[in-house]
Design a protein around this motif. Sequence first.
Motif, PDB file in Angstrom:
ATOM      1  N   ASN A 188      46.822 -73.844  74.573  1.00 18.19           N
ATOM      2  CA  ASN A 188      48.040 -74.158  74.034  1.00 18.19           C
ATOM      3  C   ASN A 188      47.850 -75.222  73.046  1.00 18.19           C
ATOM      4  OD1 ASN A 188      50.714 -74.449  73.311  1.00 18.19           O
ATOM      5  ND2 ASN A 188      51.047 -75.437  75.243  1.00 18.19           N
ATOM      6  N   ALA A 201      46.113 -68.026  67.373  1.00 17.90           N
ATOM      7  CA  ALA A 201      45.851 -67.348  68.779  1.00 17.90           C
ATOM      8  C   ALA A 201      44.798 -66.968  69.093  1.00 17.90           C
ATOM      9  CB  ALA A 201      47.097 -66.360  68.500  1.00 17.90           C
ATOM     10  N   GLU A 212      43.140 -69.693  70.863  1.00 22.53           N
ATOM     11  CA  GLU A 212      43.554 -70.066  72.105  1.00 22.53           C
ATOM     12  C   GLU A 212      42.942 -69.007  73.045  1.00 22.53           C
ATOM     13  OE1 GLU A 212      47.764 -69.943  71.290  1.00 22.53           O
ATOM     14  OE2 GLU A 212      47.975 -71.913  71.275  1.00 22.53           O
ATOM     15  N   ASP A 213      43.046 -67.658  72.712  1.00 21.19           N
ATOM     16  CA  ASP A 213      42.571 -66.706  73.578  1.00 21.19           C
ATOM     17  C   ASP A 213      41.031 -66.645  73.879  1.00 21.19           C
ATOM     18  OD1 ASP A 213      45.038 -65.586  73.900  1.00 21.19           O
ATOM     19  OD2 ASP A 213      44.425 -63.746  72.042  1.00 21.19           O
TER      20      ASP A 213
END
Lengths: 127, 127
Positions: free
Chosen positions: A18, B112, B115-116
Amino acid sequence: MTPDPLAQSLHTRWQRGNVLAADCPSRPVLQHLTSRWGVLAMVALATRPHRFAELRRAVGGVSDRMLSQTLKDLESDGFVRRTAQDVVPPHVDYALTPLGHEAAARLIPLVAWIEDNIGAILAPQAA
Amino acid sequence: MTPDPLAQSLHTRWQRGNVLAADCPSRPVLQHLTSRWGVLAMVALATRPHRFAELRRAVGGVSDRMLSQTLKDLESDGFVRRTAQDVVPPHVDYALTPLGHEAAARLIPLVAWIEDNIGAILAPQAA
DNA sequence: CGGTATACTAACGAAAATGTGCGTACTTCC
DNA sequence: GGAAGTACGCACATTTTCGTTAGTATACCG
């Protein structure tokens, strides 16, 4: 703002990052990819592997020192693979890893969008 | 590597940018969007408009000074719209412009993805 | 009445980023 | 023979970035 407890539990062990959290490990990675020369090196390498000097010429304005620094960061994150032949004069190749290609695939649309829309972005500023 | 003459003619008047060129006007824009706090501010604003202090809390670790500077840059590029009500205590809202939403749409997949995949990225480094 | 919140800005110093020049051990081209 | 190219690392100087502190006019809460 106290952290949202639900998000907290989901992210605490960083199963997924995050970035908005100050201590998220994604932060340094994001910074390497989006650094001044990082983006450009990734974009240049996305087309094909380059030798060091070749890459320096491709990325306008970068210095030896900055380029090697940038490549070192990208290599340590696993985005770039460095292959050195032990010869004189030195011969070193830089290429994207599979991970690097995945990252580049997200970087390129951004860069391309800016390039395509630079006119629209700059126009209001001139007015 | 001398510049490709065709690309040269296409880009000389910057009808479209070529970020790899040192003097391309896309460079500063790219830097604003990919700056340390720029990405994060854009991502946070992409969900909804924020007030200043709200945004500061959302973006972990940013200081007043950096946030206001970052927002100023993004505003001057036309990505963010600042709306101030002339009241005391001050009330200011920040929101993405349509241009800002387009940019954010390219920023978010990158963030994203990191983050993933932060696990996969970090794992080899630990080994 | 005291504390807290708001949205900043100016000023200051510390820290990080960046560029420059030098050195290397050899090869190739002129 | 001499110049240029190669892939950097190192030391040094400069530039930029960043965080911290102080300050503002007012309202709201207890």
